[in-house]
Design a protein around this motif. Sequence first.
Motif, PDB file in Angstrom:
ATOM      1  N   SER A  13       1.936   2.714  28.444  1.00  0.00           N
ATOM      2  CA  SER A  13       1.649   1.334  27.879  1.00  0.00           C
ATOM      3  C   SER A  13       0.451   1.042  28.216  1.00  0.00           C
ATOM      4  N   TRP A  79       9.542  -7.187  16.656  1.00  0.00           N
ATOM      5  CA  TRP A  79      10.602  -6.200  16.206  1.00  0.00           C
ATOM      6  C   TRP A  79      12.030  -7.030  16.146  1.00  0.00           C
ATOM      7  N   ALA A 113      15.113  -0.761  17.244  1.00  0.00           N
ATOM      8  CA  ALA A 113      14.462   0.067  18.571  1.00  0.00           C
ATOM      9  C   ALA A 113      13.931   1.447  17.957  1.00  0.00           C
ATOM     10  N   ALA A 116      10.922   1.128  15.805  1.00  0.00           N
ATOM     11  CA  ALA A 116       9.862   0.807  16.629  1.00  0.00           C
ATOM     12  C   ALA A 116       9.339   1.804  17.534  1.00  0.00           C
ATOM     13  N   GLN A 117      10.042   2.725  17.977  1.00  0.00           N
ATOM     14  CA  GLN A 117       9.494   3.781  18.748  1.00  0.00           C
ATOM     15  C   GLN A 117       8.882   4.704  17.752  1.00  0.00           C
ATOM     16  N   ALA A 120       5.780   3.321  17.257  1.00  0.00           N
ATOM     17  CA  ALA A 120       4.906   3.413  18.414  1.00  0.00           C
ATOM     18  C   ALA A 120       4.116   4.688  18.416  1.00  0.00           C
ATOM     19  N   TYR A 132       5.359  -2.300  24.699  1.00  0.00           N
ATOM     20  CA  TYR A 132       6.537  -3.023  24.088  1.00  0.00           C
ATOM     21  C   TYR A 132       6.580  -4.353  25.157  1.00  0.00           C
ATOM     22  N   PHE A 157      12.423  -7.394  20.816  1.00  0.00           N
ATOM     23  CA  PHE A 157      11.579  -7.050  21.605  1.00  0.00           C
ATOM     24  C   PHE A 157      10.015  -7.430  20.944  1.00  0.00           C
ATOM     25  N   MET A 159       5.843  -6.132  20.499  1.00  0.00           N
ATOM     26  CA  MET A 159       4.936  -4.822  20.794  1.00  0.00           C
ATOM     27  C   MET A 159       3.430  -5.080  20.523  1.00  0.00           C
TER      28      MET A 159
END
Length: 253
Positions: A13, A79, A113, A116-117, A120, A132, A157, A159
Amino acid sequence: MNTFLDLIASHGSCRHYKLDPLPAATVEVIVSAGQHASTSSNLQACSVIAVSDSSKRAELARLCGDQKHIAEAPVFLAWCADLARLERVAELRGLKQKSAYVESFLTAALDAAIAAQTAALAAEALGLGICYIGGLRNHPREAIALLKIPRLVFPIFGMTLGWPQKPVRPRPRLPQSAILHWETYNSEQDSALQTYDHEMAATGIYENRQVKIHDRPGEMEDYGWLEHTARRVSKPTRIFLREILKEQGFPLE
Ligand SMILES: Cc1cc2nc3c(=O)[nH]c(=O)nc-3n(C[C@H](O)[C@H](O)[C@H](O)COP(=O)(O)O)c2cc1C
Protein backbone atom coordinates in the motif's frame (compact mmCIF):
# COMPACT_ATOMS: atom_id res chain seq x y z
CA MET A 1 10.45 -15.29 -14.49
CA ASN A 2 6.82 -14.30 -14.80
CA THR A 3 6.70 -10.53 -14.63
CA PHE A 4 2.95 -10.43 -13.92
CA LEU A 5 3.35 -12.66 -10.84
CA ASP A 6 6.33 -10.54 -9.75
CA LEU A 7 4.19 -7.43 -10.05
CA ILE A 8 1.50 -9.00 -7.84
CA ALA A 9 4.06 -10.06 -5.22
CA SER A 10 5.63 -6.58 -5.16
CA HIS A 11 2.39 -4.93 -4.02
CA GLY A 12 2.53 -2.66 -1.01
CA SER A 13 0.00 0.00 0.00
CA CYS A 14 1.29 3.44 -0.95
CA ARG A 15 0.77 6.21 1.65
CA HIS A 16 3.21 8.84 0.33
CA TYR A 17 2.55 10.44 -3.04
CA LYS A 18 4.20 12.98 -5.30
CA LEU A 19 1.97 15.97 -5.95
CA ASP A 20 2.11 15.42 -9.75
CA PRO A 21 -1.36 15.31 -11.30
CA LEU A 22 -2.75 12.18 -12.91
CA PRO A 23 -4.20 12.61 -16.42
CA ALA A 24 -7.88 11.70 -16.76
CA ALA A 25 -6.87 9.33 -19.59
CA THR A 26 -4.73 7.29 -17.16
CA VAL A 27 -7.64 7.01 -14.71
CA GLU A 28 -9.81 5.85 -17.61
CA VAL A 29 -7.30 3.14 -18.60
CA ILE A 30 -7.17 1.91 -14.99
CA VAL A 31 -10.95 1.84 -14.53
CA SER A 32 -11.31 0.16 -17.93
CA ALA A 33 -9.09 -2.67 -16.62
CA GLY A 34 -11.47 -2.96 -13.65
CA GLN A 35 -14.42 -3.15 -16.02
CA HIS A 36 -12.88 -6.19 -17.71
CA ALA A 37 -12.94 -8.20 -14.48
CA SER A 38 -15.49 -10.98 -13.99
CA THR A 39 -18.84 -9.76 -12.73
CA SER A 40 -21.76 -11.69 -11.28
CA SER A 41 -24.16 -12.63 -14.15
CA ASN A 42 -22.63 -9.73 -16.12
CA LEU A 43 -24.70 -7.38 -13.94
CA GLN A 44 -21.73 -4.98 -13.58
CA ALA A 45 -23.26 -3.78 -10.34
CA CYS A 46 -20.57 -1.29 -9.45
CA SER A 47 -19.63 2.32 -10.05
CA VAL A 48 -16.58 4.34 -9.19
CA ILE A 49 -16.43 8.05 -8.49
CA ALA A 50 -13.04 9.59 -9.34
CA VAL A 51 -12.27 12.67 -7.27
CA SER A 52 -9.44 14.94 -8.40
CA ASP A 53 -10.66 18.24 -6.89
CA SER A 54 -8.21 19.03 -4.08
CA SER A 55 -10.73 20.60 -1.68
CA LYS A 56 -13.00 17.59 -2.04
CA ARG A 57 -10.05 15.26 -1.39
CA ALA A 58 -9.17 17.28 1.69
CA GLU A 59 -12.74 16.83 2.93
CA LEU A 60 -12.62 13.10 2.15
CA ALA A 61 -9.30 12.84 4.01
CA ARG A 62 -11.03 14.32 7.05
CA LEU A 63 -14.11 12.08 6.74
CA CYS A 64 -11.92 8.99 6.38
CA GLY A 65 -10.17 9.58 9.72
CA ASP A 66 -7.65 12.32 8.85
CA GLN A 67 -5.70 10.11 6.46
CA LYS A 68 -3.33 12.58 4.86
CA HIS A 69 -2.46 10.36 1.89
CA ILE A 70 -6.01 11.01 0.62
CA ALA A 71 -5.36 14.74 0.37
CA GLU A 72 -1.88 14.11 -1.06
CA ALA A 73 -2.70 11.60 -3.84
CA PRO A 74 -3.94 13.35 -7.00
CA VAL A 75 -6.95 11.04 -7.40
CA PHE A 76 -9.30 9.34 -4.95
CA LEU A 77 -11.55 6.58 -6.25
CA ALA A 78 -14.76 5.87 -4.32
CA TRP A 79 -15.77 2.33 -5.26
CA CYS A 80 -19.52 1.77 -4.93
CA ALA A 81 -21.88 -1.18 -4.87
CA ASP A 82 -24.46 -0.01 -7.41
CA LEU A 83 -27.98 -1.39 -7.80
CA ALA A 84 -29.43 1.93 -9.06
CA ARG A 85 -28.55 1.23 -12.68
CA LEU A 86 -30.17 -2.22 -12.47
CA GLU A 87 -33.31 -0.64 -11.00
CA ARG A 88 -33.50 1.39 -14.21
CA VAL A 89 -32.77 -1.68 -16.37
CA ALA A 90 -35.72 -3.50 -14.79
CA GLU A 91 -37.93 -0.41 -15.16
CA LEU A 92 -37.02 -0.07 -18.86
CA ARG A 93 -38.38 -3.58 -19.37
CA GLY A 94 -41.49 -3.01 -17.22
CA LEU A 95 -40.20 -5.07 -14.29
CA LYS A 96 -39.31 -4.33 -10.66
CA GLN A 97 -35.88 -5.18 -9.29
CA LYS A 98 -35.97 -7.35 -6.15
CA SER A 99 -32.94 -5.93 -4.41
CA ALA A 100 -33.80 -5.94 -0.71
CA TYR A 101 -31.75 -9.03 0.06
CA VAL A 102 -28.33 -9.63 1.59
CA GLU A 103 -27.54 -11.50 -1.64
CA SER A 104 -28.21 -8.37 -3.76
CA PHE A 105 -25.87 -6.20 -1.69
CA LEU A 106 -23.24 -8.93 -1.54
CA THR A 107 -23.35 -9.33 -5.32
CA ALA A 108 -22.85 -5.60 -5.87
CA ALA A 109 -20.15 -5.30 -3.18
CA LEU A 110 -18.28 -8.27 -4.67
CA ASP A 111 -18.50 -6.78 -8.16
CA ALA A 112 -17.06 -3.52 -6.85
CA ALA A 113 -14.25 -5.27 -4.96
CA ILE A 114 -13.26 -7.47 -7.89
CA ALA A 115 -13.27 -4.51 -10.29
CA ALA A 116 -11.30 -2.42 -7.79
CA GLN A 117 -8.57 -5.03 -7.31
CA THR A 118 -8.23 -5.51 -11.06
CA ALA A 119 -7.93 -1.73 -11.45
CA ALA A 120 -5.39 -1.66 -8.61
CA LEU A 121 -3.17 -4.17 -10.41
CA ALA A 122 -3.45 -2.17 -13.63
CA ALA A 123 -2.41 0.97 -11.74
CA GLU A 124 0.56 -0.80 -10.19
CA ALA A 125 1.53 -2.17 -13.62
CA LEU A 126 1.71 1.46 -14.80
CA GLY A 127 4.06 2.31 -11.90
CA LEU A 128 1.38 4.02 -9.82
CA GLY A 129 0.76 3.48 -6.12
CA ILE A 130 -2.59 2.67 -4.55
CA CYS A 131 -4.05 2.36 -1.09
CA TYR A 132 -7.51 1.03 -0.27
CA ILE A 133 -9.45 3.27 2.11
CA GLY A 134 -11.98 1.49 4.32
CA GLY A 135 -12.13 4.79 6.22
CA LEU A 136 -14.70 5.81 3.60
CA ARG A 137 -17.19 3.88 5.77
CA ASN A 138 -16.36 6.03 8.85
CA HIS A 139 -18.92 8.69 7.96
CA PRO A 140 -20.96 7.25 5.10
CA ARG A 141 -23.81 9.81 5.28
CA GLU A 142 -21.37 12.70 4.83
CA ALA A 143 -19.47 10.87 2.05
CA ILE A 144 -22.76 10.09 0.29
CA ALA A 145 -23.79 13.78 0.48
CA LEU A 146 -20.36 15.04 -0.66
CA LEU A 147 -20.27 12.73 -3.69
CA LYS A 148 -24.02 13.13 -4.44
CA ILE A 149 -24.50 9.37 -4.34
CA PRO A 150 -28.10 8.33 -5.09
CA ARG A 151 -30.27 5.70 -3.40
CA LEU A 152 -29.30 2.07 -4.19
CA VAL A 153 -25.63 3.04 -4.45
CA PHE A 154 -23.26 2.56 -1.50
CA PRO A 155 -19.61 3.62 -1.22
CA ILE A 156 -17.91 0.50 0.12
CA PHE A 157 -14.29 1.68 0.12
CA GLY A 158 -12.04 4.28 -1.40
CA MET A 159 -8.67 4.01 -3.12
CA THR A 160 -5.89 6.56 -3.38
CA LEU A 161 -4.11 6.71 -6.70
CA GLY A 162 -0.92 8.53 -7.64
CA TRP A 163 2.82 8.45 -8.21
CA PRO A 164 4.68 6.95 -5.23
CA GLN A 165 7.14 9.29 -3.48
CA LYS A 166 9.35 6.27 -2.73
CA PRO A 167 9.20 2.54 -3.49
CA VAL A 168 6.58 0.68 -1.42
CA ARG A 169 7.63 -2.09 0.96
CA PRO A 170 5.73 -5.34 0.45
CA ARG A 171 4.50 -6.82 3.74
CA PRO A 172 4.90 -10.53 4.42
CA ARG A 173 1.73 -12.60 4.32
CA LEU A 174 0.59 -15.54 6.46
CA PRO A 175 2.26 -18.89 5.72
CA GLN A 176 0.24 -20.49 2.99
CA SER A 177 -0.67 -23.42 5.27
CA ALA A 178 -3.08 -21.04 7.07
CA ILE A 179 -4.81 -19.95 3.88
CA LEU A 180 -4.73 -22.85 1.42
CA HIS A 181 -6.63 -25.94 2.60
CA TRP A 182 -6.64 -29.04 0.46
CA GLU A 183 -9.92 -31.01 0.30
CA THR A 184 -11.25 -29.97 3.75
CA TYR A 185 -10.79 -27.02 6.09
CA ASN A 186 -7.81 -27.32 8.44
CA SER A 187 -8.35 -25.56 11.79
CA GLU A 188 -4.86 -26.29 13.14
CA GLN A 189 -3.25 -22.96 12.39
CA ASP A 190 -1.50 -21.95 15.62
CA SER A 191 2.03 -22.68 14.45
CA ALA A 192 1.46 -20.68 11.24
CA LEU A 193 0.11 -17.80 13.36
CA GLN A 194 3.17 -17.85 15.65
CA THR A 195 5.56 -17.96 12.68
CA TYR A 196 3.82 -14.99 11.10
CA ASP A 197 3.75 -13.08 14.38
CA HIS A 198 7.57 -13.20 14.59
CA GLU A 199 7.98 -12.45 10.90
CA MET A 200 5.83 -9.31 11.15
CA ALA A 201 7.51 -8.14 14.37
CA ALA A 202 10.90 -8.52 12.62
CA THR A 203 9.87 -6.11 9.84
CA GLY A 204 9.96 -3.25 12.35
CA ILE A 205 6.39 -2.21 11.41
CA TYR A 206 5.46 -2.29 15.09
CA GLU A 207 8.59 -0.34 16.11
CA ASN A 208 9.96 -3.16 18.29
CA ARG A 209 7.35 -2.53 20.98
CA GLN A 210 7.05 -4.98 23.87
CA VAL A 211 3.85 -6.13 25.56
CA LYS A 212 3.01 -8.18 28.63
CA ILE A 213 2.48 -11.87 27.96
CA HIS A 214 -1.19 -12.36 28.85
CA ASP A 215 -0.85 -15.77 30.55
CA ARG A 216 2.63 -15.22 32.13
CA PRO A 217 2.49 -12.24 34.55
CA GLY A 218 5.68 -10.14 34.67
CA GLU A 219 7.05 -11.43 31.34
CA MET A 220 7.25 -9.36 28.15
CA GLU A 221 7.28 -10.28 24.46
CA ASP A 222 7.40 -8.50 21.08
CA TYR A 223 4.27 -6.66 20.01
CA GLY A 224 3.58 -8.41 16.74
CA TRP A 225 0.77 -9.21 14.38
CA LEU A 226 -1.06 -11.39 16.92
CA GLU A 227 -1.36 -8.64 19.53
CA HIS A 228 -2.05 -5.95 16.94
CA THR A 229 -4.74 -8.03 15.26
CA ALA A 230 -6.28 -9.31 18.49
CA ARG A 231 -6.70 -5.71 19.70
CA ARG A 232 -8.15 -4.70 16.33
CA VAL A 233 -10.77 -7.46 16.15
CA SER A 234 -11.81 -7.13 19.79
CA LYS A 235 -13.24 -3.64 19.19
CA PRO A 236 -16.64 -3.18 17.55
CA THR A 237 -16.34 -1.31 14.26
CA ARG A 238 -18.76 0.90 12.33
CA ILE A 239 -21.79 -0.55 14.07
CA PHE A 240 -23.99 2.09 12.40
CA LEU A 241 -23.56 0.58 8.92
CA ARG A 242 -26.71 -1.53 8.83
CA GLU A 243 -28.84 1.53 9.55
CA ILE A 244 -27.19 3.61 6.83
CA LEU A 245 -27.34 0.77 4.32
CA LYS A 246 -31.08 0.62 4.98
CA GLU A 247 -31.42 4.38 4.41
CA GLN A 248 -29.62 3.96 1.07
CA GLY A 249 -32.07 1.26 -0.06
CA PHE A 250 -30.24 -1.87 1.15
CA PRO A 251 -32.42 -3.37 3.92
CA LEU A 252 -30.42 -6.65 3.87
CA GLU A 253 -33.42 -8.92 4.30
C1 LIG B 1 -10.93 -2.98 2.13
C2 LIG B 1 -9.62 -2.37 2.61
C3 LIG B 1 -9.65 -1.22 3.37
C4 LIG B 1 -8.45 -0.59 3.76
N1 LIG B 1 -8.50 0.60 4.43
C5 LIG B 1 -7.37 1.29 4.64
C6 LIG B 1 -7.41 2.63 5.14
O1 LIG B 1 -8.48 3.18 5.43
N2 LIG B 1 -6.24 3.29 5.29
C7 LIG B 1 -5.03 2.73 4.97
O2 LIG B 1 -4.01 3.41 5.11
N3 LIG B 1 -4.96 1.45 4.50
C8 LIG B 1 -6.09 0.75 4.32
N4 LIG B 1 -6.03 -0.52 3.77
C9 LIG B 1 -4.73 -1.12 3.42
C10 LIG B 1 -4.38 -2.26 4.38
O3 LIG B 1 -4.02 -1.74 5.62
C11 LIG B 1 -3.23 -3.04 3.73
O4 LIG B 1 -3.63 -3.59 2.51
C12 LIG B 1 -2.77 -4.17 4.65
O5 LIG B 1 -2.21 -3.67 5.84
C13 LIG B 1 -1.68 -5.02 3.95
O6 LIG B 1 -0.60 -4.19 3.59
P1 LIG B 1 -0.13 -4.02 2.08
O7 LIG B 1 -1.31 -3.59 1.25
O8 LIG B 1 0.94 -2.94 2.13
O9 LIG B 1 0.41 -5.33 1.64
C14 LIG B 1 -7.21 -1.18 3.43
C15 LIG B 1 -7.20 -2.39 2.69
C16 LIG B 1 -8.38 -2.96 2.28
C17 LIG B 1 -8.34 -4.22 1.44
